[in-house]
Every structure is written in C-alpha cells, then in structure tokens.
Scaffold this active site. Structure first.
Site, PDB file in Angstrom:
ATOM      1  CG  HIS A 108      -0.393   0.219   2.535  1.00 33.43           C
ATOM      2  ND1 HIS A 108      -0.172  -0.810   3.424  1.00 33.43           N
ATOM      3  CD2 HIS A 108       0.019   1.338   3.163  1.00 33.43           C
ATOM      4  CE1 HIS A 108       0.339  -0.328   4.544  1.00 33.43           C
ATOM      5  NE2 HIS A 108       0.460   0.985   4.404  1.00 33.43           N
ATOM      6  CG  ASP A 138      -0.115  -4.121   2.601  1.00 31.10           C
ATOM      7  OD1 ASP A 138       0.117  -3.583   1.499  1.00 31.10           O
ATOM      8  OD2 ASP A 138      -0.289  -3.468   3.656  1.00 31.10           O
ATOM      9  CB  SER A 214       3.124   1.472   6.170  1.00 34.73           C
ATOM     10  OG  SER A 214       1.933   1.608   6.896  1.00 34.73           O
TER      11      SER A 214
END
Length: 463
Positions: A108, A138, A214
C-alpha cells in the site's frame, strides 16, 4: 480488458476488556526470583536497568530506509465533468534485505505510484522500481537502481522462535519525520481475525507504530527482521499500542518469489474449508476444549481429499503450527511452495492422527482478461466471468465459491437498469444454479434471479 470487483466483506468488532488474573502459588514458579526456564531473566540491579537497545539499533538501522512515492490519479471535475489528473503521494518505510539493493516494503506504500525514491539511513538517495507487488500479503519488493556497492541488510529470520512477551524494536519513518526507533514487546502471535487480510497471520506488538511506519522493520534482540510493520488499530489514527506486522515467514516467501523472477506469488491450497471450533462445537464433537478447525467441505480430488481428509475432521496443526481458524490455515499453506509436503494433524472421532498432504496450485484459470460482455437479455451490458478456485482466490474471495461474477456494468445498459453491480455473483436463474456465462444469454423479463452481494443472498424477479 479490465475487470474490477470486490468480493471480500468482513466486519470487525473490537471489544475492550480489563481482567485480573488470580495469583498462583509462590512456590510453583521462580519468576519472582527473576529466573525463567529458557534463560530469559529480569533486571537484577541498577546497572541492568541502564541496559540499552543501542547495539541492536546500530546493527539494524542502516538497513531501514525511507520511501517517498509519487503518482498521477485520473480525476473528473465535479462541476464541469472534465477529465483531468491529480498528483498523489505516499510516504513509508522499507528494509534492505539483499546487498544489491533489494528492498521489501508494504504494497500500500507504492500501489498506484509511478516514481519511487528511497532514502538510506546515511541520507543517500536511489530511484527504485517495483519487482513484485503482492496485494494479498500487502508486501512489495523493490530494486534500487544504480547500486554500485554492497548495501547494509537485515537478515530475515523465518524460524518463528518468537514468544509473547519478547522485546522488539520498530524502526521506520513515522509521519515522514525521519528514521525513528520505538520499543515494545510481542503482544500476541498468529493474529488472524483482524479484518486486515483473509490469509494473514500477524505479529501483534505494542511498540509505537504510526502512519509512515508502514513497510518498516520489526526487529528482535538479535537484530534480525521478524516482521514488516503493516497496520494499527486506532480511533485517532495514531499509535494506541495495537500494531500488526506481517511475519518474516511470509515476507521471505514473497522476496524469494521476486528474486526468483516471478511476477506474482503463487499460493497453493490444501483444498479444504472449515469452521472454527467453538465451545458448542467442541461439546458436540466430544472434545475437552475448543481447538482447531472442523472441516466442512473438501474439494473433490484436491490435495486434502487425496491425503484422506474428510468432512468432520478437526485440523489442529500444520507442520506443528497450531491451527484454529480458516485464516490461520490459509496463512500456513500460503507460506509453502506448490508441491511441498505438509503434515496435517487432525482429530477424527476424538483420536489424533497425522495425514501427509502435498499442497498444490489452485485449479482453474485466474486470468480476468477472459471476461465476456453479455449482448442480449436482461444481463446485457454486464461484463461477467465464471468462477473457479484460482479466479476466486485471485480476486480475494472464497475458492469454493461458484457462480458467475460481474465485473463492470455499462452505464445505461439493461443490466445497469435492473440494479446489477460490479462484484455481484449470479448464483441462479429461475432456481437453476448458474455455472457458466452461456446460461446468462437471452434471459428475458419475468425471470427470477438470485445473486450474492456483500455476503447476502438476494432473489428478485426482473420486470
């Protein structure tokens, strides 16, 4: 040809509870003395309390990078309806896992982006290209451009030796402020029912993880990469002490696929579907406690069927790793390569057994470019494709699902007029199960159709 849909529907309820555990007998444990059976110890003096994470950070931090990605999004002016473009951007973190500049991050962080810049801990910058992006896990793998020397790396520790309570460090780029290190413990392992992924099994930590972390590293006290920080549960958008990392086992699987030249991660399957054993199910099966996944469906001639699995069997472990839900089973199988042998521990009639299975690719064609547009009848204008296990899994759905899935619906078409939407699964026409696109041609008004939408079964007569 494009084919868009969304099959996955999930609800997530978070209950906050506070409990007080009863104290055990003081003579039963040496924990109060600061001594544990596996050599883990509590600080015993003031000098121990001054211990630092700095040695671990010195080893790990140089391999953690900052990522800035830019892209162009197609938009339409809300007033005039004129098409245009808008610049978009994303900031995240990543980890160098090979000295030639292979970087792992979250999908992402880079999804939909055209330009990716990676900044190393020593402030050097590199352009990067995407080698493999896997939305299901992901995880994305990047290759830095124009690398002329060996770069610092983190070792991917996929041995799964972590325990709840172990100390960990989270290293990343929160809010884009620059590389930051936070510490905490492993709060839980094998978290599956998080709503993040239907095939994810996450490490939960209370180390502070915020937007921008992230793709960053979750590091153990050996300085090894044990997970990629991916998501948080928060009402404010900032860290609330509930963060999740993709385990190194799956990270390594994606990296190995990318380095091996694959453009996608091939997920094998066992060909079984099940239901978590609740307290009520455990009583009905005569089990002494709720454990495992009770098999409710076995794909004919699939890997599980060939290994001897039956409906009613309770799967308790895969290669020694405990299984308690479908997500956990999906994760364990996803970390294997097609044709790998796995030991499936089961309970059958209350007796433990071990079956040897060989996981395989999902049957069927996952190519969505083969979708067809219905030209006549009430379904005219709908782009459709018959489901098979490989396709359903590729689209994030249940591999056991049957029917014909709807992609795009042309505006102003008959299918659009009757309310058909992308993502609908056409299950039956006049009570007859739909298994092929050919069954949808020339279907006229007055026909009863049954669809699945958002997990709900809906039947209506087309007028």
């Amino acid at each position: 040809m494009t084919f868009w849909m969304m099959m996955k529907t999930s609800t997530l309820a978070i209950a906050l509870a506070l409990s007080l555990a009863a104290c055990g007998q003081p003579d039963d444990s040496r924990a109060q003395d600061g001594v544990f059976a596996d050599n883990r110890v509590l600080p015993g003096d003031a000098l121990s309390m001054k211990a630092s994470f700095a040695p671990v950070v010195r080893e790990a931090a140089p391999a953690v990078v900052n990522i800035a990605a830019r892209g162009v999004q197609q938009v339409r002016d809300p007033f005039w309806g004129i098409p245009g473009q808008r610049q978009t951007g994303s900031v995240g973190s990543g980890v160098i896992v090979r000295p030639d500049g292979v970087v792992v991050t979250n999908n992402h962080v880079i999804e939909g982006m055209q330009q990716i810049r990676v900044t190393l801990n020593d402030r050097r910058e590199f352009s990067a290209r995407v080698v493999l992006a896997d939305a299901r896990s992901d995880i994305a793998v990047l290759q830095l451009e124009d690398v002329n020397e060996r770069l610092p790396t983190l070792n991917i520790d996929d041995r799964e030796e972590q325990q709840i309570g172990d100390l960990v460090l989270a290293i990343g780029n929160p809010f884009g402020v620059g590389q930051t290190v936070t510490n905490g413990i492993i709060s839980a392992l094998n978290r599956t029912e998080t709503g993040i992924s239907d095939s994810g099994s996450f490490i939960q930590t209370d180390a502070a993880i915020n937007p921008g972390n992230s793709g960053g590293a979750l590091v153990d006290m050996d300085g090894d990469l044990i997970g990629i920080n991916t998501a948080i549960f928060s009402r404010s958008g900032s860290s609330s002490g509930v963060g999740f990392a993709v385990p190194a086992t799956l990270v390594k699987r994606v990296v190995d696929s990318a380095v091996g030249g694959a453009t996608a991660v091939v997920r094998p399957w066992l060909g079984v579907k099940g239901e978590t054993v609740s307290a009520e199910i455990a009583r009905s099966l005569g089990l002494d406690r709720p454990q495992g996944l009770v098999v409710t469906d076995v794909w004919p001639n699939g890997p599980g069927a060939r290994a001897g699995l039956r409906e009613g069997d309770v799967i308790t472990a895969i290669d020694g790793a405990e299984i308690n839900d479908q997500g956990g089973l999906n994760f364990r199988v996803a970390t294997r390569e097609p044709n790998d042998a796995v030991a499936v521990a089961i309970l059958r009639d209350g007796q433990p057994r071990t079956l040897n299975a060989r996981v395989q690719r999902l049957p069927g064609d996952a190519n969505i470019d083969k979708a067809a547009v219905i030209r006549s009848g009430v379904f005219s204008g709908a782009q459709v494709l018959a489901l098979n296990p490989a396709l359903a899994d590729n689209l994030g759905g249940d591999p056991f699902a049957t029917g014909v899935i709807v992609g795009r619906v042309q505006r102003g078409s008959y299918a659009n007029g009757i309310g058909l939407r992308g993502g609908d699964i056409i299950l039956a026409v006049n009570g007859r199960a739909v298994t092929s696109v050919e069954q949808l041609g020339d279907v006229g008004r007055g026909t009863e159709i049954t669809i699945s939408r958002g997990g709900q079964r809906i039947s209506a007569v087309v007028r």
